[in-house]
Write a protein that holds these residues in place. Structure first.
Motif, PDB file in Angstrom:
ATOM      1  N   ALA A  12       0.873  -1.170   0.000  1.00 38.50           N
ATOM      2  CA  ALA A  12       0.000   0.000   0.000  1.00 38.50           C
ATOM      3  C   ALA A  12       0.912   1.221   0.000  1.00 38.50           C
ATOM      4  N   ASN A  15      -0.403   6.731  -0.373  1.00 39.55           N
ATOM      5  CA  ASN A  15      -1.777   7.067  -0.036  1.00 39.55           C
ATOM      6  C   ASN A  15      -1.800   8.297   0.854  1.00 39.55           C
ATOM      7  N   ASN A  52       3.064   6.709   2.627  1.00 43.10           N
ATOM      8  CA  ASN A  52       1.711   6.985   3.122  1.00 43.10           C
ATOM      9  C   ASN A  52       1.743   8.150   4.097  1.00 43.10           C
TER      10      ASN A  52
END
Length: 182
Positions: A12, A15, A52
């Protein structure tokens, strides 16, 4: 909120989480307001949870606040917590934690080039031998992976309490010999 990679080669990444309010049930000692973690071992940096940014957070009524937990072989990189103004903990003592296990406002494990800034950590309580940490950075001391530059600045950490062990306001983790207490 849980942030995890979809595979060992697809983390991930990059973000932007902003203006997020999280309120869970602190009686559940597994409740973490925001948790970024790995589900396995990344095979290269593309499998990390990197880049992130978590800005303008409100985290209340959880057992722990924000956890960024990377892998010891491939650290997460360039993550940020704060931005604008983030508050971890509600208005009353024991809003975060209030149990026997370790609790914290912000905990970062195996992170490189991390920033924690413009964040108020407050009203965290422990009731036994588990540590109570405001902001703790805990990179693996035995690892040969570089931590880069870890920046912790412009934060306010207050009203940490534990009935039987020290409280640590800001703690650099591995390699340090004595925690500051408040």
């Amino acid at each position: 909120m849980l942030v995890i990679p979809s595979s060992p080669t697809d983390g991930a990444q990059n973000n932007l989480i902003t203006n997020l309010s999280v309120s869970l049930t602190r009686a559940n000692t597994s409740s973490i307001g925001i948790q970024q973690t790995t589900t396995g071992s990344p095979t290269d940096p593309s499998g990390t949870n990197s880049g992130n940014h978590y800005y303008n957070l409100q985290v209340t009524n959880c057992y722990a606040g924000v956890s960024l937990a990377g892998n010891a072989t491939y650290f997460d990189a360039n993550c940020e917590v704060g931005g604008g103004y983030s508050v971890i903990g509600g208005n009353v003592l024991g809003d975060i934690g209030n149990g026997t296990l370790q609790t914290f406002g912000v905990r970062a494990i195996n992170q490189r080039d991390l920033k924690v800034f413009d964040t108020e950590v407050r009203n965290i309580q422990g009731t036994a031998t588990g540590l109570v940490d405001g902001i703790v950075i805990d990179n693996s001391g035995a690892s040969s992976v570089s931590s880069g530059v870890i920046s912790v600045y412009n934060n306010s950490v207050h009203d940490l309490n534990n009935t039987s062990t020290p409280r640590r306001a800001a703690w650099p983790g591995s390699g340090s010999t004595s925690p500051p207490t408040r």
